[in-house]
Enzyme design. Structure first.
Site, PDB file in Angstrom:
ATOM      1  N   LYS A 271       2.243 -19.706 -16.745  1.00 48.32           N
ATOM      2  CA  LYS A 271       3.688 -19.135 -17.316  1.00 48.32           C
ATOM      3  C   LYS A 271       3.244 -17.579 -16.818  1.00 48.32           C
ATOM      4  CE  LYS A 271       5.424 -17.411 -21.906  1.00 48.32           C
ATOM      5  NZ  LYS A 271       5.356 -17.744 -23.410  1.00 48.32           N
ATOM      6  N   ASP A 276       7.360 -10.144 -23.135  1.00 48.41           N
ATOM      7  CA  ASP A 276       8.215 -10.949 -23.604  1.00 48.41           C
ATOM      8  C   ASP A 276       8.508 -10.468 -25.040  1.00 48.41           C
ATOM      9  OD1 ASP A 276       9.341 -13.044 -25.130  1.00 48.41           O
ATOM     10  OD2 ASP A 276       7.462 -14.242 -25.725  1.00 48.41           O
ATOM     11  N   LYS A 283      11.784  -9.965 -30.930  1.00 46.04           N
ATOM     12  CA  LYS A 283      10.723 -10.282 -32.057  1.00 46.04           C
ATOM     13  C   LYS A 283      10.634  -9.007 -32.769  1.00 46.04           C
ATOM     14  CE  LYS A 283       7.543 -12.426 -28.555  1.00 46.04           C
ATOM     15  NZ  LYS A 283       7.191 -13.744 -29.514  1.00 46.04           N
ATOM     16  N   ASP A 294       1.881 -11.831 -21.709  1.00 47.91           N
ATOM     17  CA  ASP A 294       2.170 -13.318 -21.616  1.00 47.91           C
ATOM     18  C   ASP A 294       2.507 -13.862 -20.399  1.00 47.91           C
ATOM     19  OD1 ASP A 294       3.172 -15.228 -23.383  1.00 47.91           O
ATOM     20  OD2 ASP A 294       5.468 -14.511 -23.330  1.00 47.91           O
ATOM     21  N   ASP A 353      13.466 -16.790 -27.790  1.00 47.97           N
ATOM     22  CA  ASP A 353      12.001 -16.599 -27.918  1.00 47.97           C
ATOM     23  C   ASP A 353      11.140 -17.713 -27.445  1.00 47.97           C
ATOM     24  OD1 ASP A 353       9.648 -14.936 -28.020  1.00 47.97           O
ATOM     25  OD2 ASP A 353       9.792 -14.761 -30.017  1.00 47.97           O
ATOM     26  N   GLU A 355      10.936 -19.035 -24.733  1.00 52.62           N
ATOM     27  CA  GLU A 355      11.271 -18.848 -23.118  1.00 52.62           C
ATOM     28  C   GLU A 355      10.074 -19.384 -22.272  1.00 52.62           C
ATOM     29  OE1 GLU A 355       9.523 -16.709 -24.744  1.00 52.62           O
ATOM     30  OE2 GLU A 355       7.880 -16.113 -23.404  1.00 52.62           O
ATOM     31  N   ARG A 357       8.334 -22.187 -22.305  1.00 53.39           N
ATOM     32  CA  ARG A 357       8.499 -23.734 -22.090  1.00 53.39           C
ATOM     33  C   ARG A 357       9.850 -23.886 -20.963  1.00 53.39           C
ATOM     34  NH1 ARG A 357       9.542 -25.094 -28.392  1.00 53.39           N
ATOM     35  NH2 ARG A 357       8.101 -23.256 -28.329  1.00 53.39           N
TER      36      ARG A 357
HETATM   37  N1  BES Z   1       4.720 -15.673 -25.870  1.00 52.13           N
HETATM   38  C1  BES Z   1       5.050 -16.133 -27.267  1.00 52.13           C
HETATM   39  C2  BES Z   1       3.959 -16.801 -27.715  1.00 52.13           C
HETATM   40  C3  BES Z   1       2.611 -16.071 -28.436  1.00 52.13           C
HETATM   41  C4  BES Z   1       2.735 -15.573 -29.651  1.00 52.13           C
HETATM   42  C5  BES Z   1       1.767 -15.609 -27.473  1.00 52.13           C
HETATM   43  C6  BES Z   1       1.758 -14.736 -30.230  1.00 52.13           C
HETATM   44  C7  BES Z   1       0.771 -14.721 -27.841  1.00 52.13           C
HETATM   45  C8  BES Z   1       0.696 -14.597 -29.285  1.00 52.13           C
HETATM   46  C9  BES Z   1       6.074 -17.217 -26.904  1.00 52.13           C
HETATM   47  O1  BES Z   1       6.967 -16.990 -25.925  1.00 52.13           O
HETATM   48  C10 BES Z   1       7.032 -17.273 -28.209  1.00 52.13           C
HETATM   49  O2  BES Z   1       7.541 -16.508 -28.545  1.00 52.13           O
HETATM   50  N2  BES Z   1       6.977 -18.396 -28.789  1.00 52.13           N
HETATM   51  C11 BES Z   1       7.593 -18.723 -29.935  1.00 52.13           C
HETATM   52  C12 BES Z   1       8.181 -19.744 -30.108  1.00 52.13           C
HETATM   53  C13 BES Z   1       9.289 -20.031 -31.362  1.00 52.13           C
HETATM   54  C14 BES Z   1      10.467 -19.193 -31.010  1.00 52.13           C
HETATM   55  C15 BES Z   1       9.555 -21.558 -31.278  1.00 52.13           C
HETATM   56  C16 BES Z   1       6.664 -18.457 -31.314  1.00 52.13           C
HETATM   57  O3  BES Z   1       5.419 -18.844 -31.250  1.00 52.13           O
HETATM   58  O4  BES Z   1       6.915 -17.818 -32.242  1.00 52.13           O
HETATM   59 ZN    ZN Z   2       6.362 -15.893 -24.403  1.00 52.37          ZN
HETATM   60 MN    MN Z   3       8.673 -15.711 -26.729  1.00 56.19          MN
END
Ligand code: BES
Ligand code: ZN
Ligand code: MN
Length: 502
Positions: A271, A276, A283, A294, A353, A355, A357
């Protein structure tokens, strides 16, 4: 932008401790060691070691340090450091790696020019040698790359000591040390990339730096621009990129050693979100700066490709890193939008968010197109995996079980602990969409699993494993063996995997 210092090699020696020309000789010390466990050491310290042990000033608790001058005339090392290594029976490569990082950091902070690290512990001497070399190298990482006022301490020179081993054993120790050095350096390069903020490491700059790192090692690298990405039909990657004025890139690495068999072809996918924000599903402000890392999975793939080439792995390896920002610009994708993946499947974007996947869906598809027979992806994918496993253990997902178990074992050896999570078909229900083939989120329950289930849709049923490194890529609290900041997780695992038989 700072660049990686060119590092020197680590030497090894089979000389006795007394005859090593060094400023500091570091000896791992076990809780269950007798005061005379290392011949001559206490005497060389003028009895200070036995005294400190008796007084419990030094208890050999893990990573505890005790430094004392040598008083004996015949001893070349100027000082002795014993470092707590826990109980002897539990001191394998993982502990030695961490002990070596701790000793290395301490030595550098005290500006010790020459350090000799003595191999002690359970298991194969060559394994301990590799772990020690990895650890000493990891200790060289400097997180303050943009500090102009206080320059970081100079690097020490390291020697790894395997006293009284035969010349034959020493030559194998030497090879392991060189291997550990390359793996440690590659981890540090990935840490530098992950530490780089969003403004200095845009997708284009990330692609250039990753390409430089890998191609210097002999990997063929191709950078596909937004037009090529569109030609390939990568609607998921392009969809995420829409919100940004920075164009996306697809970094493709190919390692084809002469004489390697057609198959297997290991496909590594990382990734590469250089920042992000969450996009339109933005966020919260607090802690958002962390989202510069990220792309840690993408950095791990790029730097593992470097190690794989330098170490001359025997199999073909492909690396694919889709990279983009996730921004809420005026042209950004919106919740409810439908995207069509390169694989042809349609996705209803519920949350912009989620993104990672999306871009990995196209990345996994492309790795298959290029002929990968076995897939591993690495991604800072979900906050949910941090809830499940915390900050020390990556989430591990995939199919079939034997492939996942192989990755788990390699990761354990490499010091990248990962633990398997289930992918029962039932979880697929959570991704069902009314309008498209699937949604990009499955709600709060089992958040890291539904993310993995989404990725699985793009693996074409070849052996595939997914490491969710959202908890492990960045240390929030400093440990003796891991300062705050990027950890370089998964680099060594991916590199070591290219030496497995499957
Ligand atoms: N990059 C984040 C995941 C992340 C969170 C990495 C905290 C490091 C620390 C990812 O893109 C994300 O935002 N995931 C969301 C998914 C949700 C919207 C289904 C999440 O984990 O909140
Ligand atoms: Zn992310
Ligand atoms: Mn995200």
């Amino acid at each position: 932008m700072p660049t990686a210092p060119t590092s020197t090699s680590i030497s090894s020696t089979r000389e006795s401790l007394a005859s090593i020309e060094t400023d500091l000789v570091v000896v791992p010390w076990f809780e269950d060691d007798a005061p005379d466990a290392v011949a001559g050491l206490d005497k060389a310290s003028g009895g200070e070691l036995a005294r400190a042990l008796a007084a419990k000033e030094f208890q050999a608790k893990a990573y505890e340090l005790f430094v004392t001058p040598t008083t004996e005339r015949g001893w070349k090392p100027r000082r002795i450091a014993v470092i707590g290594a826990g109980r002897r029976a539990e001191c394998g490569r993982d502990v030695i790696r961490k002990v070596a990082v701790t000793a290395g950091i301490a030595a550098r902070q005290k500006r010790v020019p020459r350090v000799a690290f003595v191999l002690r512990g359970q298991g194969d001497l060559t394994d301990l040698a590799q772990a020690a070399a990895e650890g000493l190298t990891l200790s060289e990482f400097n997180a303050g790359s943009y500090k102009t006022a206080e320059p970081s301490p100079p690097q020490s020179t390291w020697t790894i000591a395997a006293p009284s081993s035969t010349p034959d054993v020493l030559s194998r120790v030497n090879e392991s040390v060189a291997r550990g050095r390359i793996l440690g350096e590659s981890s540090n390069l990935a840490r530098e990339l992950a530490n780089e903020p969003g403004n200095t490491l845009t997708p284009r700059k990330f692609a250039k730096r990753a390409a430089a790192i890998a191609s210097e090692a002999g990997v063929r690298v191709e950078i596909l621009d937004e037009h090529k990405i569109a030609e390939l039909g990568m609607g998921l990657l392009l969809g995420v990129a829409r919100g940004s004025s920075e164009p996306p890139r697809l970094i493709v690495f190919r390692y084809d050693p002469p004489g390697a068999p057609e198959k297997p072809v290991l496909g590594l996918v990382g990734k590469g979100i250089t920042f992000d924000t969450g996009g339109i599903s933005i966020k919260p402000a607090e802690g958002m700066e962390r989202m510069k890392d990220d792309m840690a999975g993408g950095a791990a793939v790029a730097c593992a490709m470097r190690a794989i080439a330098l170490l001359q792995a025997p199999m073909r390896v492909i690396g694919v890193v889709p990279t983009t920002e996730n921004m809420p610009g005026g042209r950004a994708i919106k919740p409810g939008d439908i995207l069509t993946s390169a694989a042809g499947k349609t996705v209803e974007v519920i949350n912009t968010d989620a993104e990672g996947r999306l871009i990995l869906g196209d990345g996994l598809w492309y790795a298959r197109q290029l002929g990968a027979t076995h897939l591993v992806d690495v991604a800072t994918l979900t906050g949910a995996v941090v809830v499940a496993l915390g900050k020390t253990t990556s989430g591990l997902f995939g199919a079939p079980d034997e492939w996942v178990e192989r990755i788990r074992k390699v990761a354990e050896r490499a010091g990248d602990r990962a633990w398997p999570m289930p992918l029962y078909d039932d979880y697929r229900e959570q991704l069902k969409s009314e309008i498209a083939d699937m949604m990009n989120t499955g709600g709060r329950p089992a958040g890291s699993i539904t993310a993995a289930m989404f990725l699985k849709e793009f693996t074409d049923n070849v052996p595939w494993a997914h490491m969710d490194i959202a908890g492990t890529a960045w240390a929030d609290d400093a440990k003796p063996f891991l300062p705050k900041g990027p950890s370089g997780v998964a680099v060594r695992t991916l590199a070591e995997l290219a030496f497995e038989k499957f």
